[in-house]
Design an enzyme around this catalytic site. Structure first.
Site, short mmCIF file in Angstrom:
data_model
loop_
_atom_site.label_atom_id
_atom_site.label_comp_id
_atom_site.label_asym_id
_atom_site.label_seq_id
_atom_site.Cartn_x
_atom_site.Cartn_y
_atom_site.Cartn_z
N GLU A 193 2.79 -9.08 11.32
CA GLU A 193 2.64 -8.65 9.93
C GLU A 193 4.00 -8.33 9.33
OE1 GLU A 193 0.02 -5.31 9.76
OE2 GLU A 193 -0.47 -5.61 7.64
N ASP B 208 0.77 -1.25 0.00
CA ASP B 208 0.00 0.00 0.00
C ASP B 208 0.80 1.30 0.00
OD1 ASP B 208 -1.73 -2.07 0.53
OD2 ASP B 208 -2.60 -1.19 2.33
#
Ligand code: DGY
Length: 437
Positions: free
Chosen positions: A409, A176
């Site tokens: 993550e 992103d």
């Protein structure tokens, strides 16, 4: 701050811990990517989760893929988020309603209106490699749907058939806030952005998430897509963000090589796949290779090359798109250089997601520097194919050492501090894959 765990912990412990994460994230209909941060089904997360799950429960792994494909639009697009009904309310933004997707081509289950890196075919082929007998009938079932998605990618995102598919939103890249989006996003002036409230910094510290200015553009872009009702030709013609991303295209190319293998197994024709492969290979060499020795991405909307050196530049290794000489340049001049990616006295772990020399390098901010298990896995696989077994093994060891601190993550390359979402499914799924290999 988390204490670094002893790297000597038994692998069977890690395996069980990974299975526990997947079980804890199992919502019945699908497995959520992360316990708090990501409560719906994400496209490429879900393909990788299925790959990990195949080592534990083949039926559940296949269910995961079926549920993902339930989100496919009638024109073939496979969305980046599928909002299966779940018990309780979700505080995730954007909600399903926010997308305002058109009823006439969308499935029953609500979805987002953009796609994500098509890694599914690669995961399916690998799942078959692990369990050929149980997977063959499943491949027959899902092959036409996956092929349809790739047809859509070429039709909708490469309408002039130039060999590279374009993405219309940074979220489509799966990376992103990567530094390669800084310039394309800076060229966008968001106007009349609809009212919204970010929720992504509720469970993860804001310093590990995208900046406000980026998020505003993410939402502005969605609003532009809503205004043209997601009509592919209009999206391609008008999206303020239109990029031939080397990362997305490398994954697409690799997936199409894997789809071709699946087609051969099933006795299906391969001509269409061969044409796509040949076109993409040529476009990578002619349009993306730079004399500086790496493949860049290309801003299609503004007709300019994007020079930022980040993790995307290694994805062509995974795809098999680099010649041996190009692979050597990429590895010697960048991967093994301490001022770019290799460890030094300030940075212990391979492989930072952004070159350490970059002005935008921030070792704890999402795709601006942290190590991700998924990209480590992609690069490792590529290195093995080019004969760099030892280097691949080092990356594997670093990945396992990070995973031993918990399934997060991403991780700070300086000292391995976990960051981002905890209980992260694809880190757990890839741990199962790494431990198996
Ligand atoms: C998010 O919400 O951060 C996702 O990456 C968008 O898909």
């Amino acid at each position: 701050m988390h204490q670094a765990a002893s790297p000597k912990r038994e692998h069977s412990y890690l395996q069980q811990a990974a299975i526990n994460v997947l079980q804890n994230n199992d919502m019945g209909t699908f497995i959520r990517p992360g316990t708090y941060q990501y409560p719906h089904q994400w496209n490429w997360d879900s393909a990788l989760i299925a790959l990990g799950l195949v080592h534990v429960d083949i039926t559940r792994a296949q269910h995961e893929v079926r549920q993902l494909l339930a989100g496919q639009w009638r024109d073939g697009m496979l969305p980046h988020v599928i909002y299966h009904p779940t018990e309780g309310t979700s505080d995730y933004f954007p909600s399903a309603d926010f997308w305002q997707t058109p009823k006439d081509i969308t499935p029953e289950v609500p979805t987002s209106g953009i796609t994500q890196p098509p890694i599914l075919a690669t995961c399916l082929r690998r799942m078959h490699k692990h369990h050929p007998k149980a997977m063959l009938p499943f491949l027959r079932e899902v092959y036409p749907h996956v092929l349809n998605w790739h047809r859509w990618l070429h039709r909708a995102r490469d309408p002039e058939q130039q060999g590279l598919v374009a993405i219309i939103h940074p979220w489509e890249s799966g990376t992103d806030n990567a530094a390669r989006w800084v310039h394309p996003l800076a060229r966008i002036t968001p106007r009349n952005v609809p009212a919204y409230q970010r929720r992504d910094a509720q469970h993860v510290d804001a310093s590990e998430r995208p900046f406000t200015a980026e998020y505003e553009r993410f939402i502005y872009l969605i609003d532009q897509f809503r205004r043209v009702h997601y009509e592919p030709a209009k999206l391609y013609a008008t999206s303020p963000f239109l990029v031939a991303d080397s990362f997305f295209n490398a994954i697409t190319y690799r997936a199409e090589k894997d789809l071709r293998e699946i087609a051969m197994l099933l006795g299906e024709p391969t001509k269409e796949l061969d044409n796509w492969l040949a076109r993409t290979q040529q476009a990578f060499q002619e349009r993306l290779w730079l004399e500086q020795g790496y493949f860049a991405s290309f801003d299609v909307r503004y007709n300019v090359t994007m020079y930022e050196h980040d993790i995307a530049t290694f994805a062509p290794l995974f795809a098999g798109l680099t010649s041996q000489a190009q692979a050597e340049t990429l590895i010697d001049n960048y991967l093994l250089q301490a001022d770019f990616y290799a460890p030094d006295e300030h940075s212990r772990y391979l492989l930072p997601s952004l070159a350490k020399t970059s002005l935008f390098y921030e070792p704890r901010r999402y795709w601006r520097g942290p190590v991700w298990i998924v990209t480590n896995w992609l690069v490792m696989e590529g290195l093995l194919d080019y004969g760099y077994g030892e280097l691949a093994n080092t990356i594997k060891e670093h990945s396992l050492a990070l995973l031993e601190q918990g399934f997060y993550e991403y991780y700070d390359p300086r000292d391995g501090t976990p960051a981002g979402a905890s209980g992260f499914s694809w880190s757990a799924a890839l741990a199962l894959e790494l431990l198996h290999e």
